[in-house]
Design an enzyme around this catalytic site. Structure first.
Site, short mmCIF file in Angstrom:
data_model
loop_
_atom_site.label_atom_id
_atom_site.label_comp_id
_atom_site.label_asym_id
_atom_site.label_seq_id
_atom_site.Cartn_x
_atom_site.Cartn_y
_atom_site.Cartn_z
N CYS A 56 0.55 -1.19 -0.36
CA CYS A 56 -0.25 0.00 0.22
C CYS A 56 0.84 1.13 0.27
CB CYS A 56 -1.06 0.29 1.35
SG CYS A 56 -2.25 -1.46 1.02
N GLY A 98 -0.92 0.60 -5.11
CA GLY A 98 -2.78 0.32 -4.85
C GLY A 98 -3.36 0.60 -5.08
N GLY A 150 2.04 -2.65 4.97
CA GLY A 150 2.55 -4.44 5.41
C GLY A 150 1.50 -5.42 6.02
N TYR A 172 10.58 -3.96 -8.57
CA TYR A 172 9.17 -3.79 -8.74
C TYR A 172 8.44 -3.03 -8.41
CZ TYR A 172 4.15 -5.13 -10.29
OH TYR A 172 2.93 -4.68 -10.84
N ASP A 194 10.73 -8.01 -14.64
CA ASP A 194 11.68 -7.60 -13.91
C ASP A 194 11.60 -8.71 -12.73
OD1 ASP A 194 8.55 -7.38 -12.16
OD2 ASP A 194 7.73 -5.94 -13.32
#
Length: 502
Positions: free
Chosen positions: A2, A30, A104, A260, A369
Site C-alpha cells: 500500500c 495500490g 505491510g 518491482y 522485472d
C-alpha cells in the site's frame, strides 16, 4: 503493498489537495481503495471507498475534508475481502481520537486479535490487520493515562507496539489536537520517508510518505528516511521529533521494492531505485554473456513499465538494439496487484499491444522485472510469436520467486509460484520461451547494496526462503496456503490471511 502519506501544514492552509496529489503519485502502490482523513479543531473528517484516487474523491468530498493536517492511504489487498469497509485509514475514538493507515502485513495478526478481545477489551470491526495494528497502538497509548498525550507518550506506545507486533509495517497516523505520527517496523521492511518545505508564511510544512516521489511532486525536500524501529511525531504547530523505539533494530529492507514496487524515480533508504535497476540490467547482461556466449539475440525489449530501466542497460551492455516492442495501455492498472488470478490473465492483452514491425523475423529477448506465477509471462511470449518473432527468449531481472512472501505482497502460496517446483528449463517450456535466464541472487543484492553500503542485509525471503523476522515456520506457511485456498484445518484459526491491510 500500500501507499501511505501524512502531511502537516503549519500556515493553516487546507491539506486535502496536497494529500490527494500525494496519493495520486503513490497510486502505483495500490489501486483497490483510497482514503483521506483530515483534522480541524479536534474533529476528524473522512472519505474512503473502493477505487482509484480520482474516482473516490469528488469535489463535494474534497470540500468536506477541512483542516491543515491529515493522512491518506491507497490500498492493495494482500488477501481476503476487498470490501469498501476495509478501506483505510481506520479510526478509533478512544483514546483521544486516532486515525491510522498501514503498509505491510502482520505475521501474528491472529494472536493479536485474540489479545485485543480478551485482554485489551477492544472491538474489531473488520478482518484487516491494519485495524489490529491501530487497536494495539491505541491500547498502549491509553496505558499512559494522560488527559492529553505528548510526543513522548506516543514514542512509549510505539515501543510497546514493537514488543507485541511481528511482521512488516510502515504506519502513518494522526491524533486529534496533537499531530501526525509515523513508525516503521524494526527491520525497515516497508519504506517510509520524511520531507519538509517552507510555506508561504515562512514556516515549515512536513510530510511522511511511502516513497520520495510523493515529496518531489509536492515540492518537499527530503529530511531523511525513518529508520527501522523508529517513530516520528509532527505536531500541528510544526515540531518535528524522532525517537528510536526498539532495543535492537536490524536494517533489512525488502529487496522486492527495488525490483518491482517502487517507482524508478524514488529514493528508498538512500538508494536510487533507477540506479539499482540499471545495475540489475548490467548484471543480467554479464550473466548472459557468460552462460550464452554464442547467443543469437537480435533485439532487446522490455515488458513495460517496471523492467524498462534494466532492459535498457542490458541492451547497452550486450551491444544490441533496444526497442519498445509492446505499447502499454495507460488506463489499465498494474497487472501484478490486480486482485484475482483470472483478472490478471485477462488484463494482459488489454494492457499490452505489440508493434509487429519490431518483432517480424527477429530473435527477441524479452526482459521482465520478475516472474511470479508465470501465466502472464506465457501470454506475453505468445503475443511476441503472434507478432512474427522468430525466437523468443525471456530474461528476469530478479531471481526465481520460489517461496511465499508474508510481509505484504500477494504471493503467499507456494503452489502459485511457478519456480517453487520447476527447473529453469521447465519454466521456459511452460511459458513457451526458447530460452530463459534469471538474475542470480548475489548479483541482485550487490546491484541494490551499491547504492547504500551501510545496509548489509536485505529481506530476500521470496527468493531465498530466509525470513528476517524469525517467526515464519513451515507449519505457518502450510496453514497460510490452506487458508488461502479456503481449507483452514479443523480446530485451527486462519493464520494471517484475512488481512487486507497494506
Amino acid at each position: 503493498m500500500c501507499g501511505v502519506v501524512g502531511i502537516v501544514q503549519t500556515d493553516g492552509a487546507l491539506v486535502n489537495q496536497a494529500i490527494y496529489d500525494a496519493l495520486t503519485i503513490l497510486q502505483h502502490r495500490g489501486q483497490d481503495a483510497a482514503g483521506i482523513v483530515t483534522c480541524h479543531q479536534g474533529r476528524f473528517f473522512q472519505r474512503k471507498d473502493n477505487g482509484l484516487v480520482k474516482d473516490v474523491f469528488r469535489t463535494r468530498h474534497m470540500r468536506e475534508l477541512i483542516g491543515s493536517m491529515g493522512i491518506g492511504h491507497v490500498r492493495y489487498p494482500t488477501a481476503g475481502s476487498s470490501a469498501s469497509a476495509e478501506a483505510q485509514p481506520f479510526y478509533v475514538n478512544a483514546p483521544y481520537g486516532i486515525a491510522m493507515g498501514h503498509n505491510g502485513n502482520l505475521t501474528n495478526a491472529d494472536v493479536l486479535r485474540e489479545e485485543i478481545y480478551s485482554q485489551d477489551l477492544r472491538h474489531l470491526n473488520t478482518n484487516s490487520d491494519s485495524e489490529v495494528l491501530l487497536n494495539v497502538f491505541a491500547h498502549e497509548l491509553m496505558q499512559q493515562h494522560k488527559l492529553k498525550p505528548t510526543p513522548e507518550d506516543i514514542f512509549a506506545a510505539v515501543r510497546r507496539v514493537h514488543q507485541r507486533v511481528r511482521g512488516g509495517y510502515a504506519t502513518v497516523g494522526m491524533i486529534a489536537d496533537l499531530g501526525v505520527f509515523a513508525f516503521r517496523d524494526p527491520h525497515g521492511l516497508r519504506p517510509l520517508i520524511v520531507g519538509a518545505r517552507t510555506n508561504e508564511a515562512g514556516g515549515q510544512d512536513y510530510i511522511v510518505a511511502s516513497e520520495s516521489v510523493a515529496l518531489d511532486g509536492l515540492g518537499f525536500s527530503i529530511v531523511r528516511d525513518v529508520a527501522p524501529g523508529e517513530a516520528v511525531v509532527i505536531t500541528q504547530e510544526g515540531q518535528l521529533l524522532f525517537a528510536q523505539c526498539h532495543d535492537n533494530p536490524q536494517y533489512a529492507p525488502c529487496i522486492f521494492e527495488f525490483v518491482y514496487f517502487a517507482r524508478p524515480d524514488s529514493i528508498i533508504d538512500n538508494i536510487s531505485v533507477y540506479k539499482a535497476r540499471l545495475r540489475m540490467g548490467r548484471k543480467l547482461a554479464q550473466k548472459i554473456m557468460r552462460e550464452w556466449p554464442d547467443h543469437d539475440i537480435d533485439v532487446v525489449m522490455p515488458i513495460p513499465d517496471t523492467s524498462r530501466t534494466a532492459a535498457l542497460q542490458l541492451a547497452e551492455t550486450l551491444g544490441k538494439p533496444y526497442r519498445e516492442g509492446f505499447i502499454k495501455n495507460r488506463y489499465i492498472g498494474r497487472t501484478f496487484i490486480m486482485p484475482g488470478q483470472q483478472q490478471r490473465r485477462k488484463s494482459v492483452r488489454k494492457k499490452l499491444n505489440p508493434v509487429p514491425l519490431e518483432f517480424e523475423g527477429k530473435n527477441v529477448l524479452l526482459v521482465d522485472d520478475s516472474i511470479v506465477r508465470g501465466t502472464t509471462s506465457g501470454e506475453i511470449v505468445q503475443m511476441a510469436r503472434d507478432a512474427g518473432a522468430k525466437k523468443v527468449y525471456f530474461a528476469s531481472a530478479a531471481p526465481p520467486v520460489r517461496y511465499p512472501y508474508v510481509y505484504g505482497i500477494d504471493m503467499p502460496a507456494a503452489s502459485e509460484l511457478i519456480a517453487s517446483n520447476k527447473t529453469v528449463e521447465e519454466i521456459a517450456a511452460f511459458i513457451g520461451a526458447d530460452g530463459l535466464i534469471y538474475q542470480d541472487l548475489e548479483d541482485l543484492i550487490e546491484a541494490v547494496q551499491v547504492g547504500n553500503p551501510a545496509i548489509t542485509c536485505f529481506d530476500t525471503s521470496c527468493f531465498s526462503g530466509e525470513y528476517v523476522t524469525g517467526d515464519i515456520t513451515p507449519e505457518y506457511l502450510a496453514r497460510l496456503e490452506q487458508t488461502r485456498h479456503g481449507k483452514t484445518p479443523v480446530g485451527e484459526e486462519p493464520v494471517g490471511m484475512t488481512n487486507v491491510g497494506g
